[in-house]
Design a protein around this motif. Structure first.
Motif, PDB file in Angstrom:
ATOM      1  N   GLY A  76     -28.763 -24.232  -1.312  1.00 56.75           N
ATOM      2  CA  GLY A  76     -27.276 -24.627  -1.993  1.00 56.75           C
ATOM      3  C   GLY A  76     -26.546 -25.576  -3.304  1.00 56.75           C
ATOM      4  O   GLY A  76     -26.857 -26.824  -3.033  1.00 56.75           O
ATOM      5  N   HIS A  77     -26.113 -25.166  -4.268  1.00 59.58           N
ATOM      6  CA  HIS A  77     -25.629 -26.172  -5.515  1.00 59.58           C
ATOM      7  C   HIS A  77     -24.674 -25.190  -6.214  1.00 59.58           C
ATOM      8  O   HIS A  77     -24.389 -24.130  -6.142  1.00 59.58           O
ATOM      9  N   PRO A  78     -24.226 -26.407  -6.882  1.00 57.80           N
ATOM     10  CA  PRO A  78     -22.425 -25.572  -7.837  1.00 57.80           C
ATOM     11  C   PRO A  78     -22.854 -25.171  -8.803  1.00 57.80           C
ATOM     12  O   PRO A  78     -24.277 -25.916  -9.748  1.00 57.80           O
ATOM     13  N   HIS A  79     -22.060 -24.347  -9.513  1.00 59.25           N
ATOM     14  CA  HIS A  79     -22.442 -24.029 -10.896  1.00 59.25           C
ATOM     15  C   HIS A  79     -20.916 -23.816 -11.134  1.00 59.25           C
ATOM     16  O   HIS A  79     -19.983 -23.558 -11.005  1.00 59.25           O
ATOM     17  N   ARG A  80     -20.437 -24.246 -13.023  1.00 58.16           N
ATOM     18  CA  ARG A  80     -19.350 -24.012 -13.772  1.00 58.16           C
ATOM     19  C   ARG A  80     -19.729 -23.613 -15.126  1.00 58.16           C
ATOM     20  O   ARG A  80     -20.310 -24.417 -15.487  1.00 58.16           O
ATOM     21  N   GLY A 116     -18.069 -19.189 -13.436  1.00 56.30           N
ATOM     22  CA  GLY A 116     -16.932 -18.664 -14.327  1.00 56.30           C
ATOM     23  C   GLY A 116     -16.561 -20.728 -13.200  1.00 56.30           C
ATOM     24  O   GLY A 116     -16.411 -21.668 -14.131  1.00 56.30           O
ATOM     25  N   LYS A 117     -15.196 -20.548 -12.658  1.00 61.57           N
ATOM     26  CA  LYS A 117     -13.999 -21.679 -12.337  1.00 61.57           C
ATOM     27  C   LYS A 117     -15.198 -22.200 -11.518  1.00 61.57           C
ATOM     28  O   LYS A 117     -14.410 -23.830 -11.006  1.00 61.57           O
ATOM     29  N   GLY A 118     -16.516 -21.773 -10.442  1.00 62.56           N
ATOM     30  CA  GLY A 118     -17.229 -22.677  -9.882  1.00 62.56           C
ATOM     31  C   GLY A 118     -17.704 -21.633  -8.622  1.00 62.56           C
ATOM     32  O   GLY A 118     -16.811 -20.440  -7.719  1.00 62.56           O
ATOM     33  N   ILE A 119     -18.932 -22.087  -7.880  1.00 66.75           N
ATOM     34  CA  ILE A 119     -19.822 -21.048  -7.594  1.00 66.75           C
ATOM     35  C   ILE A 119     -20.684 -22.040  -6.395  1.00 66.75           C
ATOM     36  O   ILE A 119     -21.036 -22.521  -7.343  1.00 66.75           O
ATOM     37  N   GLN A 120     -20.995 -22.003  -5.311  1.00 66.22           N
ATOM     38  CA  GLN A 120     -21.625 -22.530  -5.351  1.00 66.22           C
ATOM     39  C   GLN A 120     -23.001 -21.068  -4.478  1.00 66.22           C
ATOM     40  O   GLN A 120     -22.139 -20.448  -3.984  1.00 66.22           O
ATOM     41  N   HIS A 121     -24.238 -21.904  -4.460  1.00 63.51           N
ATOM     42  CA  HIS A 121     -24.992 -20.391  -4.537  1.00 63.51           C
ATOM     43  C   HIS A 121     -26.123 -21.539  -4.070  1.00 63.51           C
ATOM     44  O   HIS A 121     -26.877 -21.970  -4.613  1.00 63.51           O
ATOM     45  N   SER A 122     -27.831 -20.669  -3.374  1.00 68.61           N
ATOM     46  CA  SER A 122     -29.133 -21.400  -3.021  1.00 68.61           C
ATOM     47  C   SER A 122     -29.632 -19.832  -3.591  1.00 68.61           C
ATOM     48  O   SER A 122     -28.620 -18.642  -3.571  1.00 68.61           O
ATOM     49  N   GLU A 123     -31.075 -19.754  -3.758  1.00 68.16           N
ATOM     50  CA  GLU A 123     -32.064 -19.360  -4.002  1.00 68.16           C
ATOM     51  C   GLU A 123     -33.426 -19.757  -3.800  1.00 68.16           C
ATOM     52  O   GLU A 123     -33.952 -20.724  -3.957  1.00 68.16           O
ATOM     53  N   MET A 124     -34.086 -19.678  -2.419  1.00 68.77           N
ATOM     54  CA  MET A 124     -34.663 -19.331  -1.720  1.00 68.77           C
ATOM     55  C   MET A 124     -36.084 -17.946  -2.293  1.00 68.77           C
ATOM     56  O   MET A 124     -35.622 -16.714  -2.159  1.00 68.77           O
ATOM     57  N   PHE A 125     -37.061 -18.477  -1.488  1.00 69.46           N
ATOM     58  CA  PHE A 125     -38.065 -18.249  -1.949  1.00 69.46           C
ATOM     59  C   PHE A 125     -38.863 -17.401  -1.022  1.00 69.46           C
ATOM     60  O   PHE A 125     -39.759 -18.207  -0.130  1.00 69.46           O
ATOM     61  N   ILE A 302     -15.536 -31.797 -17.459  1.00 67.82           N
ATOM     62  CA  ILE A 302     -16.805 -32.417 -16.986  1.00 67.82           C
ATOM     63  C   ILE A 302     -15.831 -32.834 -15.579  1.00 67.82           C
ATOM     64  O   ILE A 302     -16.830 -32.512 -14.981  1.00 67.82           O
ATOM     65  N   MET A 303     -15.856 -34.152 -15.729  1.00 63.44           N
ATOM     66  CA  MET A 303     -15.003 -34.853 -14.970  1.00 63.44           C
ATOM     67  C   MET A 303     -14.348 -34.494 -13.792  1.00 63.44           C
ATOM     68  O   MET A 303     -14.332 -34.252 -12.644  1.00 63.44           O
ATOM     69  N   GLN A 304     -13.327 -33.717 -14.481  1.00 61.67           N
ATOM     70  CA  GLN A 304     -12.561 -32.451 -13.972  1.00 61.67           C
ATOM     71  C   GLN A 304     -13.082 -31.565 -12.908  1.00 61.67           C
ATOM     72  O   GLN A 304     -12.972 -30.980 -11.217  1.00 61.67           O
ATOM     73  N   ALA A 305     -14.512 -31.302 -13.196  1.00 66.27           N
ATOM     74  CA  ALA A 305     -15.223 -30.211 -12.990  1.00 66.27           C
ATOM     75  C   ALA A 305     -15.807 -30.918 -11.626  1.00 66.27           C
ATOM     76  O   ALA A 305     -15.972 -30.632 -10.066  1.00 66.27           O
ATOM     77  N   MET A 306     -15.734 -31.999 -11.555  1.00 66.55           N
ATOM     78  CA  MET A 306     -17.156 -32.934 -10.465  1.00 66.55           C
ATOM     79  C   MET A 306     -15.681 -33.236  -9.860  1.00 66.55           C
ATOM     80  O   MET A 306     -16.007 -33.061  -8.284  1.00 66.55           O
ATOM     81  N   GLN A 307     -14.559 -33.623 -10.198  1.00 63.81           N
ATOM     82  CA  GLN A 307     -13.554 -34.152  -9.068  1.00 63.81           C
ATOM     83  C   GLN A 307     -12.632 -32.404  -8.198  1.00 63.81           C
ATOM     84  O   GLN A 307     -12.754 -32.552  -7.052  1.00 63.81           O
ATOM     85  N   ASP A 308     -13.210 -31.116  -8.878  1.00 60.82           N
ATOM     86  CA  ASP A 308     -12.568 -30.178  -8.121  1.00 60.82           C
ATOM     87  C   ASP A 308     -13.942 -30.188  -7.662  1.00 60.82           C
ATOM     88  O   ASP A 308     -12.743 -29.453  -6.162  1.00 60.82           O
ATOM     89  N   TYR A 309     -15.214 -30.149  -7.432  1.00 62.44           N
ATOM     90  CA  TYR A 309     -16.049 -29.515  -6.815  1.00 62.44           C
ATOM     91  C   TYR A 309     -15.724 -30.321  -5.499  1.00 62.44           C
ATOM     92  O   TYR A 309     -16.229 -30.399  -4.320  1.00 62.44           O
ATOM     93  N   ARG A 310     -15.680 -31.813  -5.697  1.00 65.73           N
ATOM     94  CA  ARG A 310     -15.590 -32.577  -4.453  1.00 65.73           C
ATOM     95  C   ARG A 310     -14.349 -32.330  -3.676  1.00 65.73           C
ATOM     96  O   ARG A 310     -14.262 -32.326  -2.642  1.00 65.73           O
ATOM     97  N   ARG A 311     -13.216 -31.967  -4.075  1.00 62.57           N
ATOM     98  CA  ARG A 311     -12.068 -31.807  -3.989  1.00 62.57           C
ATOM     99  C   ARG A 311     -12.182 -30.826  -2.450  1.00 62.57           C
ATOM    100  O   ARG A 311     -11.692 -29.885  -1.279  1.00 62.57           O
ATOM    101  N   THR A 312     -13.220 -28.943  -3.431  1.00 60.11           N
ATOM    102  CA  THR A 312     -12.445 -27.738  -2.903  1.00 60.11           C
ATOM    103  C   THR A 312     -14.447 -27.139  -2.391  1.00 60.11           C
ATOM    104  O   THR A 312     -14.152 -26.290  -2.562  1.00 60.11           O
ATOM    105  N   GLN A 313     -15.195 -27.936  -2.949  1.00 64.98           N
ATOM    106  CA  GLN A 313     -16.677 -27.517  -2.414  1.00 64.98           C
ATOM    107  C   GLN A 313     -16.746 -25.595  -3.142  1.00 64.98           C
ATOM    108  O   GLN A 313     -17.490 -25.922  -2.848  1.00 64.98           O
ATOM    109  N   PHE A 314     -15.554 -25.679  -4.272  1.00 64.07           N
ATOM    110  CA  PHE A 314     -15.885 -24.445  -4.466  1.00 64.07           C
ATOM    111  C   PHE A 314     -15.723 -23.194  -3.724  1.00 64.07           C
ATOM    112  O   PHE A 314     -16.292 -22.303  -3.646  1.00 64.07           O
ATOM    113  N   GLY A 315     -14.606 -23.040  -2.881  1.00 62.89           N
ATOM    114  CA  GLY A 315     -14.223 -22.699  -1.730  1.00 62.89           C
ATOM    115  C   GLY A 315     -14.989 -22.655  -0.730  1.00 62.89           C
ATOM    116  O   GLY A 315     -14.735 -21.451  -0.202  1.00 62.89           O
TER     117      GLY A 315
END
Length: 351
Positions: A76-80, A116-125, A302-315
């Protein structure tokens, strides 16, 4: 009209990460020869000696573990702020995300994910074969979003191999070229599948195309010029001995920025199959600020994205593990947010 001038504007040898032009950000080619599994979809422990576990890009013994532990892949890792388009040629990928979506796909399938505004996902093999090797080959492409769409709701979709348009062209000698159309119109091909609604590829005039091309030995095919007046076009030669592009000899695997505004004849001049990837599109033409998995327009964003991720974990993360895998059965499926599900028939092998 045929080629009248050298269509190759720039070229560079291929490495692990392929150079891209706006609106594309990134293209990675993963080609791993995983051994038989340990019976639990992971790599046998004896094969993991001498690796920097947790960040293994070594290609030691023909494969990398990436950020995986026993099962290779990307927990699991984030994107925005952009999209990922994942084309799987061999093997299987297990996807899970913060929307609650999950999938197992491969063997020609394509996943298209709008962060988009933020998602976490994992890609396992997951390594499903315990009695034989587990080859994996995929492309992951990052497609940018314009500023007006960077904060849209995330969107997950699957393009199943059986539904992706393909068209074969025969030259005068009967030699075939096959084009797989993941995005973008191609004369002679069926209507392409619709990209996600907020994608740059869905916008009028974007002229986005993602194709894979396969030329039999001796085959020649004229690639039609792009529709857009400002389109960028990259062509990646990654399988085969040699070829020519608009009459120019190409004797090594390379990335080529080609002129999108003329028809260009491609010829397989070798004795083996030639394969290429094409990425094209009208540039978005906006500033790009990137920090790891976040792609915005300014450093402040970018700084706002990092803060948002720390605060919300993108859901948040609705899975028990950071690296979930979806069972030992070799099947393909997708469960979308809201529990809608696709189930695909099993195939004879992972390849």
């Amino acid at each position: 009209m045929t080629t009248t001038r050298n269509p190759i504007l720039e070229s560079a040898p291929l490495g692990p990460r392929w150079p891209c032009l706006d609106p594309f950000l990134f293209c990675a080619h993963h080609d791993d020869s995983y051994p038989a599994s340990d019976g639990k979809m992971g790599v046998q422990a004896v094969d993991l000696d001498g690796r920097e576990m947790g960040s293994d890009f070594s290609a030691k013994d023909g494969f990398s573990m990436y950020h995986g532990d026993s099962v290779p892949g990307f927990p699991g890792h984030p994107h925005r702020g952009f999209e990922t388009v994942t084309l799987v040629r061999k093997g299987r990928i297990d996807h899970a995300d913060s929307l609650g979506a999950m999938a197992r796909f491969g063997g020609g399938d394509v996943q298209w994910l709008t962060a988009g505004k933020g998602i976490q996902h994992s890609e396992m093999f997951p390594l499903l074969n315990s009695d034989k090797p587990n080859p994996l080959e995929l492309f992951q492409i990052w497609l940018n979003l314009p500023a007006r769409n960077k904060m849209v709701e995330p969107h997950f979709t699957m393009f199943w191999d059986e539904r992706i348009p393909r068209v074969s062209f025969s030259d005068a000698a009967g030699k075939q070229t096959t084009v797989t159309v993941i995005a973008g119109a191609l004369p002679g091909a069926d209507q392409p599948l619709a990209p996600p609604p907020e994608s740059w590829a869905s916008q009028p005039g974007s002229d986005v195309a993602i194709w894979t091309l396969s030329l039999a030995p001796g085959a020649r095919w004229t690639m039609p010029k792009a529709a857009g007046a400002n389109t960028h076009r990259m062509l990646y030669f990654f399988v085969g001995q040699r070829m020519s592009v608009g009459g120019e000899a190409v004797n090594q695997h390379q990335a080529m920025h080609v002129d999108a505004h003329q028809d260009v004849e491609l010829v397989n001049t070798g004795d083996e199959l030639v394969e290429l990837v094409l990425l094209q599109g009208t540039p978005i033409g906006e500033p790009v600020s990137q920090y790891g998995p976040f792609v915005m327009n300014t450093q402040q964003e970018i700084m706002q994205a990092m803060q948002d991720y720390r605060r919300t974990q993108f859901g948040g993360w609705p899975w028990k593990e950071q690296d979930p895998v979806h069972g030992a059965e070799n099947r393909r499926f997708a469960r979308y947010p809201g529990a809608t599900q696709d189930d695909l028939p099993p195939v004879a092998s992972q390849a």
